[in-house]
Each structure stands twice: as structure tokens, then as C-alpha cells.
Motif scaffolding. Structure first.
Motif, PDB file in Angstrom:
ATOM      1  N   ASP A 227       0.911  -0.954   0.022  1.00  0.00           N
ATOM      2  CA  ASP A 227      -0.086  -0.229   0.048  1.00  0.00           C
ATOM      3  C   ASP A 227       1.162   1.197   0.064  1.00  0.00           C
ATOM      4  N   TYR A 228       0.110   2.113   0.421  1.00  0.00           N
ATOM      5  CA  TYR A 228       0.987   4.329   0.059  1.00  0.00           C
ATOM      6  C   TYR A 228       2.190   3.623   1.012  1.00  0.00           C
ATOM      7  N   GLU A 229       2.001   3.313   2.602  1.00  0.00           N
ATOM      8  CA  GLU A 229       3.223   3.126   3.029  1.00  0.00           C
ATOM      9  C   GLU A 229       4.662   2.628   2.680  1.00  0.00           C
ATOM     10  N   GLU A 230       4.541   1.762   1.809  1.00  0.00           N
ATOM     11  CA  GLU A 230       5.480   0.488   1.671  1.00  0.00           C
ATOM     12  C   GLU A 230       6.146   1.624  -0.007  1.00  0.00           C
TER      13      GLU A 230
ATOM     14  N   VAL B  54       8.536   7.447  -2.974  1.00  0.00           N
ATOM     15  CA  VAL B  54       7.765   8.786  -3.766  1.00  0.00           C
ATOM     16  C   VAL B  54       8.238  10.015  -2.650  1.00  0.00           C
ATOM     17  N   GLN B  55       9.273   9.441  -2.021  1.00  0.00           N
ATOM     18  CA  GLN B  55      10.036  10.685  -1.248  1.00  0.00           C
ATOM     19  C   GLN B  55      10.920  11.095  -1.881  1.00  0.00           C
ATOM     20  N   LYS B  56      11.552   9.950  -2.784  1.00  0.00           N
ATOM     21  CA  LYS B  56      13.041  10.016  -3.688  1.00  0.00           C
ATOM     22  C   LYS B  56      13.069  10.834  -4.350  1.00  0.00           C
ATOM     23  N   ILE B  57      11.342  10.997  -5.191  1.00  0.00           N
ATOM     24  CA  ILE B  57      11.164  11.619  -6.734  1.00  0.00           C
ATOM     25  C   ILE B  57      10.738  13.168  -5.571  1.00  0.00           C
TER      26      ILE B  57
ATOM     27  N   LYS C 288      -1.252  11.162   1.147  1.00  0.00           N
ATOM     28  CA  LYS C 288      -0.684  10.863   0.724  1.00  0.00           C
ATOM     29  C   LYS C 288      -0.667  11.062  -1.217  1.00  0.00           C
ATOM     30  N   PHE C 289       0.605  11.236  -1.923  1.00  0.00           N
ATOM     31  CA  PHE C 289       0.636  12.016  -2.879  1.00  0.00           C
ATOM     32  C   PHE C 289       1.301  10.781  -4.435  1.00  0.00           C
ATOM     33  N   ILE C 290       0.275  10.508  -4.760  1.00  0.00           N
ATOM     34  CA  ILE C 290       0.393   9.585  -6.171  1.00  0.00           C
ATOM     35  C   ILE C 290       0.674  10.139  -7.663  1.00  0.00           C
ATOM     36  N   PRO C 291       1.990   9.322  -8.154  1.00  0.00           N
ATOM     37  CA  PRO C 291       2.340  10.113  -9.041  1.00  0.00           C
ATOM     38  C   PRO C 291       1.753  10.145 -10.329  1.00  0.00           C
ATOM     39  N   ILE C 292       1.355  10.643 -10.886  1.00  0.00           N
ATOM     40  CA  ILE C 292       0.946  10.923 -12.532  1.00  0.00           C
ATOM     41  C   ILE C 292       1.802  11.203 -13.519  1.00  0.00           C
ATOM     42  N   THR C 293       1.705  10.213 -14.043  1.00  0.00           N
ATOM     43  CA  THR C 293       3.016  10.617 -15.716  1.00  0.00           C
ATOM     44  C   THR C 293       2.066  10.867 -16.547  1.00  0.00           C
ATOM     45  N   GLN C 294       3.026  11.757 -17.937  1.00  0.00           N
ATOM     46  CA  GLN C 294       2.281  11.845 -18.965  1.00  0.00           C
ATOM     47  C   GLN C 294       1.922  10.578 -19.284  1.00  0.00           C
ATOM     48  N   GLU C 295       1.622   9.545 -19.344  1.00  0.00           N
ATOM     49  CA  GLU C 295       1.498   8.499 -20.130  1.00  0.00           C
ATOM     50  C   GLU C 295      -0.344   8.291 -19.363  1.00  0.00           C
ATOM     51  N   SER C 296      -0.202   7.949 -17.569  1.00  0.00           N
ATOM     52  CA  SER C 296      -1.425   8.049 -17.386  1.00  0.00           C
ATOM     53  C   SER C 296      -2.421   8.757 -17.441  1.00  0.00           C
TER      54      SER C 296
ATOM     55  N   TYR D 210       0.371  -2.786  -5.955  1.00  0.00           N
ATOM     56  CA  TYR D 210      -0.245  -1.587  -5.287  1.00  0.00           C
ATOM     57  C   TYR D 210      -2.024  -2.084  -5.258  1.00  0.00           C
ATOM     58  N   ASN D 211      -1.860  -2.073  -3.321  1.00  0.00           N
ATOM     59  CA  ASN D 211      -3.458  -2.094  -3.285  1.00  0.00           C
ATOM     60  C   ASN D 211      -4.264  -1.094  -3.138  1.00  0.00           C
ATOM     61  N   VAL D 212      -5.650  -0.761  -3.854  1.00  0.00           N
ATOM     62  CA  VAL D 212      -5.568   0.509  -4.692  1.00  0.00           C
ATOM     63  C   VAL D 212      -7.003   0.320  -3.059  1.00  0.00           C
ATOM     64  N   GLY D 213      -7.522  -0.459  -2.543  1.00  0.00           N
ATOM     65  CA  GLY D 213      -8.101  -0.305  -1.636  1.00  0.00           C
ATOM     66  C   GLY D 213      -9.832  -0.699  -1.746  1.00  0.00           C
TER      67      GLY D 213
END
Length: 499
Positions: A69-72, A77-80, A107-115, A339-342
Motif C-alpha cells: 500500500d502507500y506506506e510501503e 515517493v520521497q525520493k521523487i 498521500k502523493f500519488i504519481p501521475i505521468t504523461q502516459e497515465s 499496489y492495493n488501491v483499497g
């Protein structure tokens, strides 16, 4: 027929034809997505950490990439945020979707150009599929409103972030800009009640044909419209004939909506999330939403009743069956892996693959081993509404494990009625019978005198909105939690109970 309506029909036909290609070959489609994702990310930090270079099939993937999940995921994300590139996906994401977290704060969920491309296309294709099936294009020349979060974005680590709905506001196609409301200025208002009042000013005299948003917040808009104009929404907006929604099950709201509108309108259900756009309703006559298998997302599924085991079995799309609740696990072209979206989903069709959202893997009641999920309580209250004269604004359910006077424990249903049933006991009995019919564990607990039948606590009108305001979650993408395995939400609603 206008030129725009004519063009929409042609475009819709082409989109449905393209969609049919992957619908008719779903297993190969998902395999191609899987291979492309792993190949593209093999030289990222995550790919190197998880041996992507040696992953050739789903079995290899399961061995190397645990469910998380996000915690793991947070350390990546912190590196980004710290400025590193090629962490979860090549280069850096173009946005973070900011969402509320339970244990980790925001939570900060990445979004890319592709997504983001797939997010935009899925929204568009849902409407075009509706046009192709129904032939209805009348709405394309009217005004459309999307009740959403503010499009004002902040920045973190050189990457812009905001609510998904606010990010999406930057991607409205040019051909819809003239039709779209509210104005940019109004959309940027943060206070939800002020924003809705301003939206009413901008829309009450317009030719509104499409209205979209989370049902609970659209309901607030409709109620304020009705209070100000003393007209049904359908009378005020004579050409309004399409409601687009997502985020929660519409069924508990449907009767109230039809009362506010004054007539029935078509609806399209969407299944978007910050992590990806997963499905949309592709038919007005068939149950469920079409699972999008070609949108840069590789899906895995874990049976909900096995999810919390140490090593639950992970199923690919080829192995799912009808009628089972699955936790949905995704790997995406935004750099989410295992990733478990819940959310939990239930397949209602395998040709094509269609799902309904059955609940949240962490939102359930099992204080006594009953394993009650959102789909069951929503079905129970829907049946009770249909069989009585009641109208419901909002509700939530929680266990009462320590009732007074040495009573047996029970499930407390906290319900805000727009119109209370004439016979509350009958309403309660209908729900109780439905719950026992749907859930054998619940039935056994009642039959064994471990639980007593459910009890209803009425919440005053406006109580749920006032509660959401007290916790800072009024409007936007925020939703009332349908189920809790504890008393936190129930206790928060206590001041708003009708004594």
C-alpha cells in the motif's frame, strides 16, 4: 442535428470499434500491458530493486513484487520529491494527486504523461460509448457542469500537485470549454458551501444538459437549487438528461435524486481514482462497468476473504470468476507496482469483463466475524427504500459492541432521512431480512443470539454535511464512509442524532 452532434456520433462509432478490438482479446491485451510495463521500468530504481530484468511472466512478478500500500511505497515517493529521477517510472511524474491517508497523512500519488492520457481518454470514451448505444446527442450542445475540487495546484519537489479532479480540470478538451461550467474563478473557490452558492448563480439560468460529480455533493447542489428557485431540477433545466457520477454507489441516492429532479434521467457510472481510471459503464441495459484492460494498468485480484492471510493467492484477469469479492491490485504506467488501491470489486460479466465496486477492503464490519461489506448494506437500504415511502439522504453503519442494559450487540444504522418511512419498524425489518439473506455469517449470528437485529438511529437533516464540515471534509472528492468496524464515525455523528 448540429454539426457537433453529428461529429460526436461519428467519433463515438470509431471509439467503440477500437474498444471492441481489445474487448474481444482481453487476455492477450493484459499480457501486452504487463510486458510493456515491466520492460519500460526495468532500469528504474524500483525495477532494479525488484529484479525486473529477470521477470518474464506473472509468476516471476509475484515472486519479486509483493503487494503493497502507500506506506510501503512512500520511501520511493520521497525520493521523487527530493528530486531523483527514474525512481518508479522513467524520468519524473508530471503531477502528484494528493489524497487523504489514514495512517500516513496526505498521500502523493504519481501521475505521468502516459497515465494522465488514459485518464482523459477514459472519461471521453464513457460519454462516446453512451452516445453510440443510445443515439442521444442532444446534450452536446448544452451546458455541462462538473462538480470538482479546485484546479489550483501547489508544488512539491518541483512537481505540481492537487486533487485529481482539480488536475483533470486542466485537461478539458477545447471543444467542451465553451459548454463547461462553472467558470474558472468559481471552480477555484476552496470553501465548498460558498462554491456551490456561486455555481448556482452561474447555472440557474443556463441550458444545463449534463451534470457530473459525486452523488452526495451533487445532491447538495440540487437541494440548494430547489430551495432558491422553488422548482424541480428537471423543470429548471428542461434539457437535463444525463448524470455522470463516480466515487460512491448511486443506488441509495437514486430515489432522492429522481424526487429532486422530478423525472428519471440517464446516468453513467465511472470508476476513476488517483491511481488510475479503472472502468466505466458501457451500457444502459447491462449491469456493471467495463474494466479497462488496455489503459496502461495490469490488474491482479485477491479474494477479499483471503486478503489478510500471509501470502494470499494473486489472480490475473484470466482466472477470475463471477460473484466473488476481490481486492484489486494494480501495476501502472504511473509507477505503482503490486499496489492495493483499497477497493473491492465483483465481476458480473466475463464477456466482456464488467465489475461492480463492492466496497473497501478496510471498510467492513466484522466485529463478530460477520464480514459485512458495503455492497450488502447498500443493497439492503435500496430494497427498503423501494418497498416503502422513504427517501434517504445519507447513511453509515457501525457495530454497537457494548450496548446499555446488558442488551445483545447489534449493528447501528445511522440514517438521515429526507422523508422518514411511515412505518420505521417495517423499514428496519426489510433491511434486516435483506442482510440475513445476503450474508450467511450475519444470519448465523442473529440465529445464534450473538447479535440482535439492526437498530436505526435517525440523523437530523443536514447532519451528515455538518459532520463532514467538523472533520474538514465537506465537498470535493470526500465521501462519507459507508461502513466502519469501530465507533469513530458513529460517535462523530452523535451530536446530530434526533433525540
Amino acid at each position: 442535428m448540429s454539426l457537433k452532434a453529428f461529429a460526436a456520433k461519428i467519433f463515438a462509432k470509431n471509439i467503440v470499434r477500437k474498444t471492441a478490438k481489445w474487448i474481444n482479446d482481453p487476455i492477450t491485451t493484459q499480457q501486452k500491458v504487463f510486458e510493456e510495463l515491466v520492460s519500460t521500468a526495468k532500469n528504474t530504481q524500483f525495477g532494479r530493486d525488484h529484479n525486473f530484468v529477470n521477470i518474464e511472466n506473472h509468476t516471476d512478478f509475484i515472486k519479486n513484487v509483493p503487494i503493497r500500500d502507500y506506506e510501503e511505497l512512500k520511501n520511493y515517493v520521497q525520493k521523487i520529491i527530493a528530486g531523483e529521477r527514474n525512481v518508479l517510472w522513467p524520468e519524473k511524474p508530471i503531477y502528484f494527486a494528493k489524497t487523504s491517508g489514514t495512517t500516513s497523512g496526505a498521500k502523493f500519488i504519481p501521475i505521468t504523461q502516459e497515465s494522465i492520457k488514459h485518464q482523459v481518454e477514459a472519461s471521453r470514451n464513457a460519454i462516446l460509448t453512451y452516445i453510440h448505444e443510445t443515439g442521444n446527442t442532444g446534450f452536446v450542445d448544452g451546458r455541462m457542469i462538473f462538480l470538482q475540487g479546485s484546479p489550483i495546484l501547489e508544488e512539491k519537489g518541483g512537481i505540481k500537485y492537487g486533487r485529481l479532479s482539480g488536475i483533470s480540470a486542466h485537461y478539458v478538451p477545447n471543444y467542451l470549454q465553451k459548454n463547461r461550467l462553472p467558470s474558472w474563478k468559481t471552480n477555484c473557490i476552496e470553501d465548498w458551501e460558498t462554491k456551490v452558492d456561486k455555481i448556482i448563480e452561474e447555472t440557474e439560468n443556463e441550458n444545463m444538459t449534463v451534470i457530473a460529480g459525486i452523488p452526495s455533493w451533487v445532491q447538495m447542489y440540487f437541494e440548494k437549487l430547489n430551495a432558491k428557485t422553488n422548482k424541480k431540477v428537471g423543470e429548471l433545466f428542461k434539457n437535463f438528461d444525463l448524470f455522470i457520477y463516480g466515487g460512491v454507489n448511486y443506488e441509495p441516492y437514486r430515489a432522492k435524486f429522481e424526487s429532486l429532479i422530478g423525472r428519471k434521467v440517464d446516468s453513467i457510472e465511472l470508476f476513476p481514482a488517483s491511481e488510475g481510471f479503472f472502468a466505466y459503464q458501457d451500457s444502459q441495459t447491462k449491469e456493471g462497468m467495463l474494466l479497462l484492460l488496455n489503459s496502461g494498468i495490469f490488474y491482479e485480484f485477491v479474494k477479499a476473504d483471503e486478503f489478510f492471510e500471509e501470502n494470499p493467492k494473486r489472480y490475473a484477469i484470466a482466472d477470475v470468476v463471477l460473484g466473488v469479492d476481490y481486492a484489486m491490485i494494480i501495476s501502472t504506467n504511473a509507477g505503482l507496482w503490486g499496489y492495493n488501491v483499497g477497493d473491492t470489486v465483483r465481476f458480473v460479466s466475463l464477456k466482456p469483463y464488467r465489475v461492480v465496486v463492492s466496497g473497501r477492503i478496510k471498510h467492513f464490519i466484522s466485529a463478530f466475524g460477520e464480514h459485512v461489506i458495503a455492497k450488502e448494506v447498500e443493497e439492503a437500504i435500496k430494497i427498503a427504500i423501494q418497498q416503502t415511502d422513504a427517501l434517504v439522504n445519507e447513511f453509515t453503519v457501525a457495530p454497537q459492541t457494548s450496548p446499555e442494559n446488558e442488551e445483545l450487540p447489534y449493528h447501528e444504522w445511522l440514517i438521515e432521512f429526507e422523508k422518514p418511512p411511515t412505518d420505521l419498524t417495517k423499514f428496519s425489518s426489510i433491511m434486516e431480512m435483506s442482510m440475513q439473506k445476503q450474508n450467511s455469517y450475519y444470519f448465523d449470528l442473529i440465529a445464534g443470539n450473538i447479535l440482535q437485529p439492526l437498530k436505526i438511529s435517525q440523523i437530523r437533516q443536514g447532519g451528515f454535511q455538518d459532520y463532514m464540515k467538523t472533520i474538514g471534509k465537506l465537498g470535493g472528492q470526500n465521501k462519507v464512509q459507508r461502513l466502519s468496524n469501530d465507533r469513530k464515525v458513529a460517535e462523530g455523528l452523535t451530536p446530530f442524532k434526533i433525540r
